[in-house]
Structures are given as C-alpha cells and as structure tokens.
Design a protein around this motif. Structure first.
Motif, PDB file in Angstrom:
ATOM      1  N   VAL A 119      42.379  33.934  34.180  1.00 37.15           N
ATOM      2  CA  VAL A 119      43.447  33.044  34.618  1.00 37.15           C
ATOM      3  C   VAL A 119      42.920  32.125  35.723  1.00 37.15           C
ATOM      4  CG1 VAL A 119      45.792  32.860  35.504  1.00 37.15           C
ATOM      5  CG2 VAL A 119      45.204  34.719  33.940  1.00 37.15           C
ATOM      6  N   ASP A 120      42.600  32.703  36.889  1.00 36.29           N
ATOM      7  CA  ASP A 120      42.175  31.828  37.993  1.00 36.29           C
ATOM      8  C   ASP A 120      40.662  31.597  38.022  1.00 36.29           C
ATOM      9  OD1 ASP A 120      41.479  34.378  38.727  1.00 36.29           O
ATOM     10  OD2 ASP A 120      42.121  34.184  40.809  1.00 36.29           O
ATOM     11  N   GLY A 121      39.898  32.571  37.519  1.00 36.28           N
ATOM     12  CA  GLY A 121      38.435  32.412  37.532  1.00 36.28           C
ATOM     13  C   GLY A 121      37.816  32.581  38.907  1.00 36.28           C
ATOM     14  N   MET A 126      40.795  36.630  41.923  1.00 40.55           N
ATOM     15  CA  MET A 126      42.043  36.958  42.616  1.00 40.55           C
ATOM     16  C   MET A 126      43.139  37.529  41.713  1.00 40.55           C
ATOM     17  SD  MET A 126      41.325  36.406  45.687  1.00 40.55           S
ATOM     18  CE  MET A 126      42.904  36.553  46.511  1.00 40.55           C
ATOM     19  N   CYS A 127      43.182  37.108  40.448  1.00 41.45           N
ATOM     20  CA  CYS A 127      44.347  37.481  39.630  1.00 41.45           C
ATOM     21  C   CYS A 127      44.185  38.838  38.935  1.00 41.45           C
ATOM     22  CB  CYS A 127      44.634  36.402  38.592  1.00 41.45           C
ATOM     23  SG  CYS A 127      43.421  36.346  37.262  1.00 41.45           S
ATOM     24  N   GLY A 128      42.956  39.270  38.744  1.00 40.85           N
ATOM     25  CA  GLY A 128      42.716  40.576  38.114  1.00 40.85           C
ATOM     26  C   GLY A 128      42.711  40.568  36.600  1.00 40.85           C
ATOM     27  N   ALA A 129      42.916  39.402  35.986  1.00 35.98           N
ATOM     28  CA  ALA A 129      43.012  39.360  34.522  1.00 35.98           C
ATOM     29  C   ALA A 129      41.744  39.870  33.836  1.00 35.98           C
ATOM     30  CB  ALA A 129      43.309  37.932  34.065  1.00 35.98           C
ATOM     31  N   CYS A 130      40.588  39.570  34.434  1.00 34.63           N
ATOM     32  CA  CYS A 130      39.327  39.837  33.734  1.00 34.63           C
ATOM     33  C   CYS A 130      38.675  41.141  34.185  1.00 34.63           C
ATOM     34  CB  CYS A 130      38.382  38.667  33.960  1.00 34.63           C
ATOM     35  SG  CYS A 130      37.885  38.515  35.683  1.00 34.63           S
ATOM     36  N   ARG A 131      39.489  42.075  34.669  1.00 36.92           N
ATOM     37  CA  ARG A 131      38.981  43.356  35.197  1.00 36.92           C
ATOM     38  C   ARG A 131      38.258  44.152  34.116  1.00 36.92           C
ATOM     39  NH1 ARG A 131      40.754  48.681  35.865  1.00 36.92           N
ATOM     40  NH2 ARG A 131      41.172  49.435  37.978  1.00 36.92           N
ATOM     41  N   ALA A 139      34.971  39.936  35.629  1.00 34.69           N
ATOM     42  CA  ALA A 139      33.989  39.146  34.872  1.00 34.69           C
ATOM     43  C   ALA A 139      33.770  37.767  35.478  1.00 34.69           C
ATOM     44  CB  ALA A 139      34.438  39.008  33.420  1.00 34.69           C
ATOM     45  N   CYS A 140      34.832  37.176  36.048  1.00 32.35           N
ATOM     46  CA  CYS A 140      34.712  35.786  36.514  1.00 32.35           C
ATOM     47  C   CYS A 140      33.839  35.651  37.753  1.00 32.35           C
ATOM     48  CB  CYS A 140      36.091  35.188  36.758  1.00 32.35           C
ATOM     49  SG  CYS A 140      36.993  35.954  38.094  1.00 32.35           S
ATOM     50  N   VAL A 141      33.778  36.668  38.598  1.00 30.42           N
ATOM     51  CA  VAL A 141      32.968  36.537  39.812  1.00 30.42           C
ATOM     52  C   VAL A 141      31.758  37.471  39.826  1.00 30.42           C
ATOM     53  CG1 VAL A 141      34.689  35.571  41.395  1.00 30.42           C
ATOM     54  CG2 VAL A 141      34.618  38.036  41.036  1.00 30.42           C
TER      55      VAL A 141
HETATM   56 FE1  FES Z   1      41.334  36.187  37.661  1.00 31.80          FE
HETATM   57 FE2  FES Z   1      38.862  36.946  36.988  1.00 31.80          FE
HETATM   58  S1  FES Z   1      40.123  35.468  36.064  1.00 31.80           S
HETATM   59  S2  FES Z   1      40.157  37.792  38.516  1.00 31.80           S
END
Ligand code: FES
Ligand code: NAD
Length: 294
Positions: free
Chosen positions: A224-226, A229-234, A244-246
């Motif tokens: 979502v945010d990349g 912060m949002c936790g989507a890619c946990r 995954a994004c960071v």
């Molecule tokens: Fe939101 Fe990775 S896309 S934490």
C-alpha cells in the motif's frame, strides 16, 4: 505527471510501458520497484523496474492485467500520464553490492517465471555490463506467454525456454529444467535467483536447498504505502517479521515462509481477513513503529 512515451503489448494481458520519470531513472538500481497511481483516487500498484535509461530519464515497467486497476492501466495510451510514479523503493539487488571479483567467481542461474521475467531482466543486463554472463530459464504456461526472450538472449550466456504445455522449448516447469541442467548436463551453479509466482519460488527454493545452492527470491505481496508503515507486505523470513517494501523485496529463498505468505495474501484481500490478521499479528499487523493500531 509521468508521461507514457512507449506502450507495447508483449503477450496476452501483458504490457510494457516506457515512462518519463527522470528522478527515479537517475537513482534506481536493479531489484527496486515503483508504486504507480493512474489518478488521485487510483489504487497504488507496485511494479518492479524492468529497465531504465538514465540519459533519457525513462523507466520501463511491465504489468499483467489482473484486476480493475491494471485493466485501466492497460487502456492508457502513449502520451497519457500517470498521476504518481513513486520510487525507487525497496533495496537494490544483492548482486549490486558484491565486488566484481566476487561476481566473476560465481556461476549464476536466474529462474524467471512468467511476468517475473521483467524484474529478472535488469539484473541479467546489469551483470553483463559488469562482465558476467549468467544463465537464465524463462518459464511460462504456454509459448505465447514468454516475454523479453530476445532482450534476455542479448545479455545472458544461455537462455532456456520452458513451457508447461510444451508449446515452446522444454516441456515442463522450471524445476524440471533446473534438474535437467544440474543432473543431466552437469552444470554447476553457486547462486540461483528466482522471480515469479509465489508457488514457483517456493518449489524452486525447496529444490535448490536440496542441492545446497544459495537462492534469492523477490517477493511481491500486496503493498500500500511502500514505506514500511502500513504492514500490508508483512512476511516471515527465518522466523522474523519482515516488510517486503523496506527489508526486501529480495530475500533468502531458503528462509521465506512461502505458505504463510500465500495464506496472508489471500486473507489480506478482504476486510474480514484483515480483521483476523490484525488479531493474529497484534501490533506488527500495522508495520511502522507499532504504536498506531488503527
Ligand atoms: Fe506498507 Fe510494505 S507496503 S509496509
Ligand atoms: P505462470 O503461472 O505462467 O508461471 C510461471 C512459471 O512458474 C511457469 O514456468 C510454471 O511452470 C512455473 N511454476 C508454476 N508452479 C510451479 C511449481 N509448483 N513448481 C515449479 N514451477 C512452477 O506465471 P504468471 O501467470 O506470469 O504469474 C503471475 C504471478 O507472478 C502473479 O501472481 C504475480 O504476482 C507474480 N509475479 C511476481 C513477481 C515477483 O517479483 N516475484 C513479479 C511479477 C509477477
């Protein structure tokens, strides 16, 4: 606004676009990705960078139409623009951090599955520019879904085509080809880099583990945010929570919990699933500093 300067249909439902994005092109590296949005209300779509031209300030993206947003993207024409083109995001490929001697001492095999061929290409090209020619398997369900073959042949030592239905190249999945190369053709590899569907990366990692070949995979969960912060890619990697994004998108394939990643991907798509995940994962569901739990 980020103008589309070239659009090409590579295969059924698979498109390539060159987009003017000077700032991203100036600083991106193989392995990184961008998040694009068509308009203010559009969904954020993460896409691994397929190629870049620093001089012209252009980024090449490749995408498959899977939902409403990517279908809308496929309708854009040359001359149209993206509202957002955020990046480069994520960590560059591990290859770009190795010394030239280290790279030259390794025999590298890329395993590109379907649309996953797009993020493999800049790595193979980058290696060639640094004097290293890698082998590459390009696998797809059928011959008409093979993409970027000619471009890959110009950069790789050997390109092996595999199709599930046998309509092109070797008949079988990418693992059947890996086995053939190692067991029948007596090829040796020090590193495998596999990018494609989760199920493919899972089984490639299981196979390469049995051969004791270190393996890197590139994860593309929902983002979502990349920005972590949002936790989507946990994800769970070696028992630790990663985003995954960071922290990625590349990870050690032998440590990734693919079953959890596949299950989470499914659950995250619905509100009910996200509520369940929030319960299971507690503070870390949200990512970031874990203080915001709303
Ligand atoms: Fe939101 Fe990775 S896309 S934490
Ligand atoms: P596909 O279904 O055509 O499969 C590609 C290859 O994977 C084929 O050669 C197939 O034989 C192999 N494969 C499938 N299951 C396998 C198994 N169990 N063992 C060994 N090999 C197996 O690929 P597609 O339709 O292009 O895939 C789309 C998927 O790829 C989407 O889910 C998309 O999210 C994902 N994707 C991932 C990345 C990434 O960075 N990891 C990038 C682009 C797309």
């Amino acid at each position: 606004m980020y103008r589309i300067v070239r659009k090409e249909r590579l295969a059924d439902n698979i498109y390539l676009m060159d987009v003017e994005a000077k700032r991203v092109a100036k600083s991106c590296h193989p392995g990184q990705f961008v998040i694009v949005r068509i308009d203010e209300k559009g969904e954020r779509i993460p896409l691994t960078i397929c190629d870049y031209d620093r001089k012209e300030g252009r980024i090449t993206i490749v995408f498959q139409t899977v939902g409403a947003s990517t279908k809308m993207m496929a309708e854009l024409k040359e001359g149209d623009s993206f509202r957002d083109f955020t990046g480069p995001l994520g960590c560059p490929s591990e290859l770009t951090t190795m010394t030239e001697e280290d790279l030259k001492s390794r025999k590298i095999l890329f395993v590109a599955g379907g649309v996953g061929t797009a993020p493999v290409y800049p790595q193979v090209k980058w290696l060639n520019e640094h004097g290293v020619k890698a082998d590459c398997i390009i696998g797809a369900r059928s011959g008409n879904l093979i993409i970027l073959e000619e471009q890959m042949r110009q950069e790789a030592a050997n390109v092996y085509i595999t199709t599930d239905d046998g309509s092109r190249g070797f008949k079988g999945n990418v693992n059947d080809k890996i086995k053939e190369l190692i067991e029948n053709e007596h090829k040796t590899y020090d590193l495998v880099i596999a990018i494609g569907p989760l199920i493919m990366m899972k089984f490639v990692s299981i196979l390469t583990k049995s051969y004791h070949i270190p393996t890197i995979v590139s994860m593309n969960p929902i983002m979502v945010d990349g920005t972590g912060m949002c936790g989507a890619c946990r994800l769970s990697v070696g028992g630790k929570i990663k985003f995954a994004c960071v922290d990625g998108p590349e990870f050690d394939g032998h440590l990734v919990d693919f079953d959890q990643a596949m299950k989470r991907q499914q659950m995250y798509m619905t509100e009910e699933g996200r509520a369940k995940l929030r319960k299971i994962e507690g503070d870390s569901f949200q990512g970031g500093c874990n203080l915001c739990n709303e």
